[in-house]
Design an enzyme around this catalytic site. Structure first.
Site, mmCIF file in Angstrom:
data_model
loop_
_atom_site.group_PDB
_atom_site.id
_atom_site.type_symbol
_atom_site.label_atom_id
_atom_site.label_comp_id
_atom_site.label_asym_id
_atom_site.label_seq_id
_atom_site.Cartn_x
_atom_site.Cartn_y
_atom_site.Cartn_z
ATOM 1 N N LYS A 149 12.056 7.685 13.620
ATOM 2 C CA LYS A 149 12.510 8.279 12.360
ATOM 3 C C LYS A 149 13.820 9.055 12.550
ATOM 4 O O LYS A 149 14.660 9.091 11.649
ATOM 5 C CB LYS A 149 11.405 9.156 11.767
ATOM 6 C CG LYS A 149 10.177 8.360 11.307
ATOM 7 C CD LYS A 149 10.517 7.376 10.192
ATOM 8 C CE LYS A 149 9.293 6.657 9.656
ATOM 9 N NZ LYS A 149 9.607 5.749 8.538
ATOM 10 N N TYR B 75 7.094 7.606 17.266
ATOM 11 C CA TYR B 75 7.280 7.671 15.815
ATOM 12 C C TYR B 75 8.439 8.620 15.488
ATOM 13 O O TYR B 75 9.320 8.293 14.685
ATOM 14 C CB TYR B 75 5.980 8.144 15.148
ATOM 15 C CG TYR B 75 6.038 8.177 13.637
ATOM 16 C CD1 TYR B 75 5.905 7.005 12.884
ATOM 17 C CD2 TYR B 75 6.223 9.371 12.940
ATOM 18 C CE1 TYR B 75 5.957 7.035 11.491
ATOM 19 C CE2 TYR B 75 6.274 9.408 11.553
ATOM 20 C CZ TYR B 75 6.135 8.237 10.837
ATOM 21 O OH TYR B 75 6.191 8.258 9.452
ATOM 22 N N ARG C 243 0.840 -1.205 0.000
ATOM 23 C CA ARG C 243 0.000 0.000 0.000
ATOM 24 C C ARG C 243 0.876 1.256 0.000
ATOM 25 O O ARG C 243 2.073 1.196 0.257
ATOM 26 C CB ARG C 243 -0.906 0.003 1.243
ATOM 27 C CG ARG C 243 -1.943 -1.095 1.216
ATOM 28 C CD ARG C 243 -2.862 -1.085 2.423
ATOM 29 N NE ARG C 243 -2.188 -1.499 3.640
ATOM 30 C CZ ARG C 243 -2.149 -0.772 4.771
ATOM 31 N NH1 ARG C 243 -2.746 0.388 4.840
ATOM 32 N NH2 ARG C 243 -1.513 -1.234 5.830
ATOM 33 N N SER D 13 11.231 10.444 7.407
ATOM 34 C CA SER D 13 10.059 11.331 7.537
ATOM 35 C C SER D 13 10.532 12.698 8.009
ATOM 36 O O SER D 13 11.600 12.806 8.638
ATOM 37 C CB SER D 13 9.099 10.750 8.576
ATOM 38 O OG SER D 13 8.093 11.683 8.904
HETATM 39 N N1 LIG Z 1 2.143 8.985 4.627
HETATM 40 C C1 LIG Z 1 2.944 9.921 5.095
HETATM 41 O O1 LIG Z 1 2.533 11.088 5.234
HETATM 42 C C2 LIG Z 1 4.380 9.610 5.432
HETATM 43 C C3 LIG Z 1 5.211 10.702 5.694
HETATM 44 C C4 LIG Z 1 6.543 10.467 6.008
HETATM 45 C C5 LIG Z 1 7.025 9.184 6.044
HETATM 46 N N2 LIG Z 1 6.199 8.139 5.785
HETATM 47 C C6 LIG Z 1 6.797 6.810 5.855
HETATM 48 O O2 LIG Z 1 6.652 6.165 4.608
HETATM 49 C C7 LIG Z 1 6.582 4.756 4.797
HETATM 50 C C8 LIG Z 1 5.328 4.236 4.128
HETATM 51 O O3 LIG Z 1 4.206 4.870 4.723
HETATM 52 P P1 LIG Z 1 2.749 4.872 4.065
HETATM 53 O O4 LIG Z 1 2.172 6.196 4.376
HETATM 54 O O5 LIG Z 1 2.813 4.388 2.668
HETATM 55 O O6 LIG Z 1 2.045 3.801 5.020
HETATM 56 P P2 LIG Z 1 0.784 2.816 4.782
HETATM 57 O O7 LIG Z 1 -0.074 3.314 3.681
HETATM 58 O O8 LIG Z 1 0.216 2.621 6.137
HETATM 59 O O9 LIG Z 1 1.486 1.471 4.296
HETATM 60 C C9 LIG Z 1 2.388 0.840 5.162
HETATM 61 C C10 LIG Z 1 3.030 -0.334 4.454
HETATM 62 O O10 LIG Z 1 4.000 -0.913 5.336
HETATM 63 C C11 LIG Z 1 3.644 -2.263 5.613
HETATM 64 N N3 LIG Z 1 3.988 -2.562 7.001
HETATM 65 C C12 LIG Z 1 3.524 -1.981 8.132
HETATM 66 N N4 LIG Z 1 4.100 -2.531 9.205
HETATM 67 C C13 LIG Z 1 4.956 -3.480 8.749
HETATM 68 C C14 LIG Z 1 5.829 -4.404 9.349
HETATM 69 N N5 LIG Z 1 5.956 -4.512 10.688
HETATM 70 N N6 LIG Z 1 6.549 -5.219 8.562
HETATM 71 C C15 LIG Z 1 6.424 -5.149 7.232
HETATM 72 N N7 LIG Z 1 5.608 -4.318 6.588
HETATM 73 C C16 LIG Z 1 4.883 -3.486 7.347
HETATM 74 C C17 LIG Z 1 2.166 -2.374 5.305
HETATM 75 O O11 LIG Z 1 1.824 -3.726 5.008
HETATM 76 P P3 LIG Z 1 0.266 -4.239 5.038
HETATM 77 O O12 LIG Z 1 -0.403 -3.618 3.830
HETATM 78 O O13 LIG Z 1 0.351 -5.720 4.911
HETATM 79 O O14 LIG Z 1 -0.322 -3.747 6.320
HETATM 80 C C18 LIG Z 1 2.056 -1.439 4.111
HETATM 81 O O15 LIG Z 1 2.498 -2.054 2.929
HETATM 82 C C19 LIG Z 1 6.598 4.538 6.310
HETATM 83 O O16 LIG Z 1 7.913 4.242 6.728
HETATM 84 C C20 LIG Z 1 6.168 5.887 6.852
HETATM 85 O O17 LIG Z 1 6.641 6.089 8.158
HETATM 86 C C21 LIG Z 1 4.895 8.320 5.483
#
Ligand SMILES: NC(=O)c1ccc[n+]([C@@H]2O[C@H](COP(=O)([O-])OP(=O)(O)OC[C@H]3O[C@@H](n4cnc5c(N)ncnc54)[C@H](OP(=O)(O)O)[C@@H]3O)[C@@H](O)[C@H]2O)c1
Length: 248
Positions: free
Chosen positions: A156, A152, A15, A139
């Site tokens: 990070k 969190y 995702r 992040s």
């Molecule tokens: N969205 C933001 O605004 C944002 C901003 C800065 C940084 N980030 C970082 O970007 C990365 C991706 O975030 P996202 O927003 O795309 O999150 P997301 O939509 O919640 O997707 C998270 C993904 O990570 C997987 N996951 C979660 N916990 C896991 C674990 N313990 N082991 C393996 N896989 C795991 C999930 O698998 P399942 O689908 O099977 O649950 C999913 O594929 C993260 O590191 C997040 O901290 C996000």
């Protein structure tokens, strides 16, 4: 033809940001995309982009070992690791109230997991004779204090140092390490607070007045994967609409 393409592992590819990265990389690489629990989402990624999928909780050592064994068997070599998988605390809680359980879970997933997955990947890349690239998706929380999700932010900030450590340690082997630092990106992770963020962005929170999309982050990883930043190991790429800029 197929066999000569470089290989990549993208964690958390089912995702959001990881999915966009896997889809982008699949245009040029053989890709393994991992997921934790959402097999349905991972299956749809496989159908959409033709990537291999593998269940791996990055916080689990046996799961990480199984992932590396799977990649060795499928591809025989590793050219790129993207440490993307991560989680927000299950519940946002003021740091005066937050629990050790949440701390342990978030640190194990966001920091310990990618740190040791990188150790395994780095050993493999060195065994191959060196070369390769490793990306950490951190992040803006690496340097922005949000007192309702301290664990969190700590995870990070630590991951940002992990990127610096591995960049330093692996440079002599020709293994290049980068930190990609997203801002506010439209994914499931921020769904509960998306409206609030949209309002704050409209009010001027970001110099570029739009929320980020997963593809914005995927494009930064594309530049790294294509070798466009190969004299910049340890570089931090802000993908945040200018959030990090200060003004007076
Ligand atoms: N969205 C933001 O605004 C944002 C901003 C800065 C940084 N980030 C970082 O970007 C990365 C991706 O975030 P996202 O927003 O795309 O999150 P997301 O939509 O919640 O997707 C998270 C993904 O990570 C997987 N996951 C979660 N916990 C896991 C674990 N313990 N082991 C393996 N896989 C795991 C999930 O698998 P399942 O689908 O099977 O649950 C999913 O594929 C993260 O590191 C997040 O901290 C996000």
């Amino acid at each position: 033809m197929q066999e000569s393409r470089p290989t990549a592992i993208v964690t958390g590819a089912s995702r959001g940001i990881g999915r966009a990265i896997a889809v982008e990389l699949a245009r040029t690489h053989r890709v393994i995309g991992t997921y934790r629990g959402r097999r349905d989402a991972a299956e749809s990624l496989r159908a959409e982009a033709g990537v291999e999928i593998f269940q791996c909780d990055v916080s689990s050592r046996p799961d990480r070992e199984a992932l590396i064994a799977f990649a060795r068997e499928k591809f025989g070599r590793l050219d790129l690791l993207v440490n993307n998988a991560g989680m927000a605390p299950r519940e946002r809680r003021d740091i005066l109230e937050a629990t050790e359980e949440s701390f342990d879970e978030v640190i194990a997933t966001n920091l310990k997991g990618p740190y040791f997955l990188t150790q395994a990947a780095a050993r493999w890349m060195r065994e191959q004779g060196g070369g390769g690239r490793i990306v950490f998706i951190t992040s803006i929380s690496a340097y922005t204090a949000s007192v309702n999700r301290g664990e969190y932010c700590l995870s990070k900030a630590g991951l940002s140092m992990a990127a610096a450590l591995w960049a330093q340690r692996l440079a002599a082997d020709g293994i290049l390490v980068f930190e990609v630092r997203p801002g506010i990106i439209r994914t499931d992770m921020i769904a509960a607070v998306e409206k609030m963020y949209e309002e704050r962005i409209a009010g001027g929170l970001l110099p570029q007045r739009r929320m980020g999309e997963p593809v914005d982050v995927a494009r930064a990883v594309r530049a790294i994967a294509d070798g466009l930043l190969d004299y910049s190991t340890g570089q931090v790429l802000n993908v945040d609409g200018g959030f990090h800029l200060r003004s007076l």
